[in-house]
Design a protein around this motif. Structure first.
Motif, PDB file in Angstrom:
ATOM      1  N   PRO A  28      -3.379  10.301  -0.408  1.00 36.08           N
ATOM      2  CA  PRO A  28      -3.786  11.436   0.081  1.00 36.08           C
ATOM      3  C   PRO A  28      -4.030  12.206  -1.410  1.00 36.08           C
ATOM      4  CG  PRO A  28      -1.902  10.745   1.092  1.00 36.08           C
ATOM      5  CD  PRO A  28      -2.470   9.822  -0.184  1.00 36.08           C
ATOM      6  N   ASN A  29      -4.909  13.397  -1.638  1.00 41.16           N
ATOM      7  CA  ASN A  29      -4.750  14.519  -3.017  1.00 41.16           C
ATOM      8  C   ASN A  29      -3.793  14.725  -2.591  1.00 41.16           C
ATOM      9  OD1 ASN A  29      -7.337  13.840  -3.511  1.00 41.16           O
ATOM     10  ND2 ASN A  29      -7.983  15.168  -1.394  1.00 41.16           N
ATOM     11  N   GLY A  30      -2.904  14.051  -4.554  1.00 40.69           N
ATOM     12  CA  GLY A  30      -2.582  15.115  -5.167  1.00 40.69           C
ATOM     13  C   GLY A  30      -1.232  14.162  -6.023  1.00 40.69           C
ATOM     14  N   VAL A  31      -1.640  13.153  -4.681  1.00 39.65           N
ATOM     15  CA  VAL A  31      -0.765  12.288  -4.755  1.00 39.65           C
ATOM     16  C   VAL A  31      -0.950  11.122  -6.011  1.00 39.65           C
ATOM     17  CG1 VAL A  31       0.617   9.515  -3.742  1.00 39.65           C
ATOM     18  CG2 VAL A  31       0.340  12.285  -2.090  1.00 39.65           C
ATOM     19  N   GLU A  32       0.070  10.989  -6.438  1.00 38.90           N
ATOM     20  CA  GLU A  32       0.188  10.138  -7.968  1.00 38.90           C
ATOM     21  C   GLU A  32       1.260   9.098  -8.228  1.00 38.90           C
ATOM     22  OE1 GLU A  32      -1.683  10.234 -10.621  1.00 38.90           O
ATOM     23  OE2 GLU A  32      -3.293  10.841  -9.523  1.00 38.90           O
ATOM     24  N   ILE A  33       1.628   7.804  -8.069  1.00 42.50           N
ATOM     25  CA  ILE A  33       2.850   7.344  -7.733  1.00 42.50           C
ATOM     26  C   ILE A  33       2.729   6.745  -8.306  1.00 42.50           C
ATOM     27  CG2 ILE A  33       4.234   6.248  -6.511  1.00 42.50           C
ATOM     28  CD1 ILE A  33       3.547   7.790  -3.935  1.00 42.50           C
ATOM     29  N   SER A  34       3.608   6.043  -9.572  1.00 42.83           N
ATOM     30  CA  SER A  34       3.060   4.625 -10.438  1.00 42.83           C
ATOM     31  C   SER A  34       4.107   4.513 -11.455  1.00 42.83           C
ATOM     32  CB  SER A  34       1.864   4.670 -11.215  1.00 42.83           C
ATOM     33  OG  SER A  34       1.897   5.616 -12.560  1.00 42.83           O
ATOM     34  N   LEU A  67       0.680  -1.282   0.253  1.00 46.61           N
ATOM     35  CA  LEU A  67      -0.326   0.443   0.076  1.00 46.61           C
ATOM     36  C   LEU A  67       0.945   1.949  -0.190  1.00 46.61           C
ATOM     37  CD1 LEU A  67      -3.029  -1.505   2.564  1.00 46.61           C
ATOM     38  CD2 LEU A  67      -2.958  -0.779  -0.118  1.00 46.61           C
ATOM     39  N   ALA A  68       2.099   1.304   0.506  1.00 47.48           N
ATOM     40  CA  ALA A  68       2.747   2.509   1.068  1.00 47.48           C
ATOM     41  C   ALA A  68       3.190   2.837  -0.427  1.00 47.48           C
ATOM     42  CB  ALA A  68       3.888   1.908   2.033  1.00 47.48           C
ATOM     43  N   MET A  69       3.675   1.711  -1.394  1.00 48.68           N
ATOM     44  CA  MET A  69       4.197   1.870  -2.662  1.00 48.68           C
ATOM     45  C   MET A  69       3.502   2.499  -3.367  1.00 48.68           C
ATOM     46  SD  MET A  69       7.415   0.618  -1.462  1.00 48.68           S
ATOM     47  CE  MET A  69       7.204   1.130  -0.228  1.00 48.68           C
ATOM     48  N   ALA A  70       2.061   2.881  -3.259  1.00 52.52           N
ATOM     49  CA  ALA A  70       1.476   3.331  -4.086  1.00 52.52           C
ATOM     50  C   ALA A  70       1.267   4.526  -3.209  1.00 52.52           C
ATOM     51  CB  ALA A  70      -0.057   3.125  -4.181  1.00 52.52           C
ATOM     52  N   GLY A  71       1.726   5.649  -2.331  1.00 54.49           N
ATOM     53  CA  GLY A  71       1.382   6.603  -1.255  1.00 54.49           C
ATOM     54  C   GLY A  71       0.297   6.321  -0.744  1.00 54.49           C
ATOM     55  N   HIS A 120       8.074   9.980  -7.956  1.00 53.43           N
ATOM     56  CA  HIS A 120       7.356   9.328  -9.311  1.00 53.43           C
ATOM     57  C   HIS A 120       7.140   7.955  -9.509  1.00 53.43           C
ATOM     58  CE1 HIS A 120       9.515  12.478 -12.736  1.00 53.43           C
ATOM     59  NE2 HIS A 120       8.048  12.950 -11.403  1.00 53.43           N
ATOM     60  N   CYS A 121       7.735   7.381  -8.521  1.00 49.57           N
ATOM     61  CA  CYS A 121       7.517   5.621  -8.783  1.00 49.57           C
ATOM     62  C   CYS A 121       8.505   5.230  -7.087  1.00 49.57           C
ATOM     63  CB  CYS A 121       7.928   5.176  -9.667  1.00 49.57           C
ATOM     64  SG  CYS A 121       6.906   2.996  -9.431  1.00 49.57           S
ATOM     65  N   LEU A 122       7.803   4.307  -6.368  1.00 52.54           N
ATOM     66  CA  LEU A 122       8.227   4.026  -5.606  1.00 52.54           C
ATOM     67  C   LEU A 122       7.905   1.834  -5.597  1.00 52.54           C
ATOM     68  CD1 LEU A 122       6.306   5.164  -2.203  1.00 52.54           C
ATOM     69  CD2 LEU A 122       8.518   5.508  -3.000  1.00 52.54           C
ATOM     70  N   ARG A 123       9.041   1.405  -4.972  1.00 51.52           N
ATOM     71  CA  ARG A 123       8.826  -0.395  -5.363  1.00 51.52           C
ATOM     72  C   ARG A 123       9.798  -0.932  -4.259  1.00 51.52           C
ATOM     73  NH1 ARG A 123       7.034  -3.597  -9.631  1.00 51.52           N
ATOM     74  NH2 ARG A 123       5.861  -1.784  -9.833  1.00 51.52           N
ATOM     75  N   ASP A 124       8.801  -1.927  -3.540  1.00 53.35           N
ATOM     76  CA  ASP A 124       9.203  -2.577  -2.295  1.00 53.35           C
ATOM     77  C   ASP A 124       9.697  -3.918  -3.097  1.00 53.35           C
ATOM     78  OD1 ASP A 124       7.676  -3.620  -2.196  1.00 53.35           O
ATOM     79  OD2 ASP A 124       6.802  -4.715  -0.738  1.00 53.35           O
ATOM     80  N   LEU A 125      11.085  -4.120  -1.764  1.00 54.62           N
ATOM     81  CA  LEU A 125      12.452  -5.156  -3.218  1.00 54.62           C
ATOM     82  C   LEU A 125      11.915  -6.129  -1.808  1.00 54.62           C
ATOM     83  CD1 LEU A 125      15.749  -3.474  -2.589  1.00 54.62           C
ATOM     84  CD2 LEU A 125      13.758  -2.858  -4.193  1.00 54.62           C
ATOM     85  N   THR A 126      11.461  -6.958  -2.581  1.00 53.42           N
ATOM     86  CA  THR A 126      11.045  -8.264  -2.070  1.00 53.42           C
ATOM     87  C   THR A 126      11.731  -9.341  -2.451  1.00 53.42           C
ATOM     88  OG1 THR A 126       8.854  -8.054  -3.268  1.00 53.42           O
ATOM     89  CG2 THR A 126       8.667  -7.563  -0.893  1.00 53.42           C
ATOM     90  N   ARG A 127      11.144 -10.697  -2.551  1.00 50.80           N
ATOM     91  CA  ARG A 127      11.946 -12.412  -3.682  1.00 50.80           C
ATOM     92  C   ARG A 127      11.918 -11.602  -5.046  1.00 50.80           C
ATOM     93  NH1 ARG A 127       5.832 -14.626  -5.156  1.00 50.80           N
ATOM     94  NH2 ARG A 127       5.652 -12.430  -5.706  1.00 50.80           N
ATOM     95  N   GLY A 128      13.064 -11.781  -4.932  1.00 47.09           N
ATOM     96  CA  GLY A 128      14.576 -11.911  -6.223  1.00 47.09           C
ATOM     97  C   GLY A 128      15.182 -10.741  -6.527  1.00 47.09           C
ATOM     98  N   GLY A 129      14.689  -9.953  -4.762  1.00 45.92           N
ATOM     99  CA  GLY A 129      15.336  -8.792  -4.546  1.00 45.92           C
ATOM    100  C   GLY A 129      15.054  -7.392  -5.678  1.00 45.92           C
TER     101      GLY A 129
END
Lengths: 373, 349
Positions: free
Chosen positions: B164-170, B94-98, B228-237
């Motif tokens: 939140p309003n105005g947050v566009e992360i993708s 969820l956090a990675m979508a802001g 601009h974008c967020l991505r958490d690092l899980t399997r595959g690193g």
């Protein structure tokens, strides 16, 4: 990290490059016979750094790649039997046999387990007395002592549910075979450091003398390889053909005596088939007669299985250094790690896989050229 | 050597006909399953963004929605357990979508014979983790399967978050020139798990980095950093995360390998096991794609938070069109950092 960072130091690498450039008067061809070295060469771009001075040729140094098709078929046949647990090193699982791989056996319900040590396979056998546990013993001289130890302990403990499928190969006969080939283009060899850590360097001396080819035992880090290349080049330029040891922090002239003793206790030298190359005399290890009851081929009646290799893939030429992976028309197009045409594309130490993984763009360009010509 | 060389190898059957372990490994096999089966079957505007969470408008409010299943073995490992992972993993998506994580569901698939005490420990851990992450566990489900048909406990969680309003992360917002910021060092979770797997038997003091990531993300958003974008690092690193982003955003990315922090015990374990830290799993790290004019301020903010104190720029977004991830090595050469086929396999020697 100590023993890692100092061997990847850019300044020291540049100095060695300068020394190599200063020494070279004509283009030399040097072959490494170790998958770990191939991997490092491509990953760190050492072949590109040396371009124009020295061509590095990637020999049959990946034990996964040279394991014959029929041995894979045997492993797959054994693993498919009910009640069997097949233990293997991880990178054997994705190598294609005639019909699928060990991962496919696993997904159909076969009990295939990845182990890091053959002694873990022995522990699996102890924990599962009602099951047949088979260890797939693949590798060069580096894996032989631990594999021998597993057989030694199994015999001593009188374990009846443990056996070994042996596909153990030796480096010096492969070097000898390549040097004896009429097509041989190799001027000098980098010998594999960890093989020599076990076996020492003495068996390379007659090969270097007979074929007038320098052999330098080298480590696996970029600076090890560059220094090994420099030592080869110096010998070639001075007209010497000796065995030298670059990897002195690990290799002693007589190797590891305890380990060699354990190998001799369990194994004897036999002729073995190399995938993509064919049979090489006295190039492998098999169980001694005293250990015959541990032979999985006999226990499961798969000794006579044979497999015909198709004529699609040029990995044999690649393993002998006669072609580079990017010179194969199927490279990166019809042949990828997901749809491998040959074992050199499967194993992480295979030359094709190393090129695909680190040089896909060069590969794509080469494929376009191949398609046009 | 015999003179009739047989210079050839077999042609194996094309793609596997059954599901294999590698299909869940976060590599190319999984990507191919998604691209060939799931994405075409379910295609819609929100799914097609291929982000960690789907973002939708419900009335005046934008919400993020995501789900994840947890099948980790062993259930308890240094630095965490399956319960903690099941909460943090989903709130991180969820956090990675802001989105501020708000509500979770939890589905338990329990194997007959599982000690109640084990389940109690996992549930207690989920309760604590939910409190730390500021989410409520508001609905759930329990199923029991026959002995031998599960691995103790499988947990699925779904999460709802408020954007939140105005947050566009993708991924689609990534631009050439964006800096790639990594929030901390790599590989702790994967190595911690491997150290306690029965078959490996090596010892390390490494603990999983398992942690909730909303707080540092929210601080960045609060400071009006244009993420601009967020991505958490899980399997595959890191390698797999960057490859996914490169594909979904149609950009190339170059990282400086010497800038990527990996602590010494992780380097040592990777050397011994023949693994590349770029591909080892994490559970409390993310990458952020940030325009160059905001990078300095973003780093200042991240370094004030203990969880992201080691944040740094590790690379840059190059150009559009291609989708290649490259790494500059210690000797200066550029190499491709590829998606792995399936799982990273230990080498023979």
């Amino acid at each position: 990290m100590k023993y890692v960072d100092e061997y990847r130091d850019a300044r020291a690498a540049r100095e060695l490059m300068r020394a190599i450039r200063a020494a070279v008067t004509r283009p030399w061809k040097i072959m490494e016979v170790c998958g770990g070295q191939t991997h490092a060469i491509v990953r760190f771009g050492i072949d590109e750094m040396l371009s124009g001075q020295v061509t590095l040729i990637h020999g049959p140094g990946c034990p996964v790649c040279v394991t014959p098709l029929e041995t894979l078929d045997k492993a797959i046949a054994i693993a498919s039997r009910p009640g069997v647990i097949l233990c293997s090193f991880g990178d054997m699982l994705r190598v294609p046999g005639s019909d699928g791989d060990l991962f496919a056996v696993k997904s159909r319900g076969g009990d295939v387990r990845v182990v890091y040590s053959p002694l873990d396979a022995l522990a699996v056998a102890r924990a599962n007395p009602a099951r047949e546990v088979v260890f797939f013993a693949v590798g060069f001289e580096t894996t032989a002592p631990a594999n021998a130890m597993a057989a030694y302990q199994a015999r001593r403990l009188g374990m009846r549910n443990f056996s070994i499928l042996v596909s153990q190969v030796l480096v010096p006969p492969a070097i000898e075979a390549i040097l004896s080939s009429p097509d041989c283009q190799v001027d000098a060899f980098l010998a594999a450091g960890h093989v020599c850590t076990i076996m020492g360097v003495e068996e390379y001396v007659p090969i270097a003398e007979k074929h007038r080819a320098p052999i330098v035992v080298a480590g696996f880090e970029p600076l090890d390889i560059l220094q090994g290349v420099h030592m080869c080049v110096r010998q070639l330029e001075e007209g010497r053909a000796q065995v030298e040891n670059q990897y002195t922090r690990s290799v002693r002239a007589d190797g590891n005596r305890q380990a060699r003793k354990m190998i001799r206790e369990v194994f004897q030298v036999v002729s073995r088939k190399w995938r993509g190359i064919g049979e090489i005399q006295h190039s492998g290890l098999g169980l001694r007669p005293e250990y015959a009851t541990l032979d999985a081929e006999k226990r499961f009646g798969v000794e006579s299985m044979v497999a015909d290799e198709s004529h699609e893939c040029v990995s044999g030429l690649i393993l002998q250094g006669l072609k580079k992976p990017v010179e194969c028309p199927a490279f990166g197009t019809r042949c990828t790690p997901e749809t491998p045409l040959g074992a050199t594309m499967v194993s992480s130490e295979g030359a094709c896989a190393a090129y695909f993984r680190y040089r896909r763009e060069a590969a794509a360009a080469a494929a376009r050229i191949n398609q046009r010509t | 050597m015999s003179h009739d060389f047989r210079l050839n190898c077999p042609v194996p059957a094309a793609g596997p006909a059954t599901i294999q372990i590698g299909h869940g490994g976060g590599g190319r096999m999984m990507r191919s399953l998604l691209d060939r089966l799931f994405f075409p079957a379910f295609s819609n505007e929100r799914l097609d963004t291929k982000h960690d969470s789907a973002v939708m408008r419900i009335g005046a409010q934008r919400v993020a929605f995501t789900t994840d299943s947890y099948v980790v073995s062993p259930l308890f490992f240094p630095g965490g357990d399956i319960g903690k992972l099941a909460v943090y993993g989903t709130v991180n998506d969820l956090a990675m979508a802001g989105a501020r994580p708000a509500y979770l569901s939890a589905g338990f698939i329990l194997e007959e014979g599982l000690p109640i005490k084990t389940l109690e420990a996992v549930v207690g851990s989920m309760r604590d983790a939910a409190r730390v992450a500021g989410v409520e566990l508001v609905t759930g489900d329990t199923k029991v399967v026959d002995r031998g048909k599960g691995d103790g406990i499988f947990v699925n969680t779904a999460g709802l978050g408020i954007v939140p309003n105005g947050v566009e992360i993708s991924p689609q917002r990534i631009r050439p020139g964006d800096a790639v910021v990594l929030s901390g060092d790599l590989g702790r979770h994967g190595i911690a798990i491997m150290s306690v797997r029965a078959s490996l038997g090596f010892e390390t003091a490494i603990e999983s980095d398992c942690a909730p990531l909303w707080q540092p993300v929210s601080t960045l958003l609060g400071a009006e950093i244009a993420i601009h974008c967020l991505r958490d690092l899980t399997r595959g690193g890191l390698a797999s995360a960057l490859n996914e982003i490169a594909l979904d955003a149609s950009v190339s990315i170059t990282i400086e390998e010497t800038s990527v922090p990996v602590c010494e015990p992780v380097v040592a374990a990777c050397e011994v096991l023949g693994l590349d830290p770029l591909y080892v799993a994490n559970e409390g790290r993310f990458v952020a794609f940030i325009p160059p004019q905001h990078v300095e301020r973003a780093l200042e903010i991240l370094r004030e938070n203990a969880l992201t104190a080691d944040a740094r720029v590790i690379g840059v977004v190059d150009d559009r069109g291609q989708s290649v991830v490259r790494a500059r090595g210690p000797l200066g050469n550029l190499r491709i950092v590829d998606l792995l086929s399936g799982e990273q396999l230990p080498r023979i020697c």
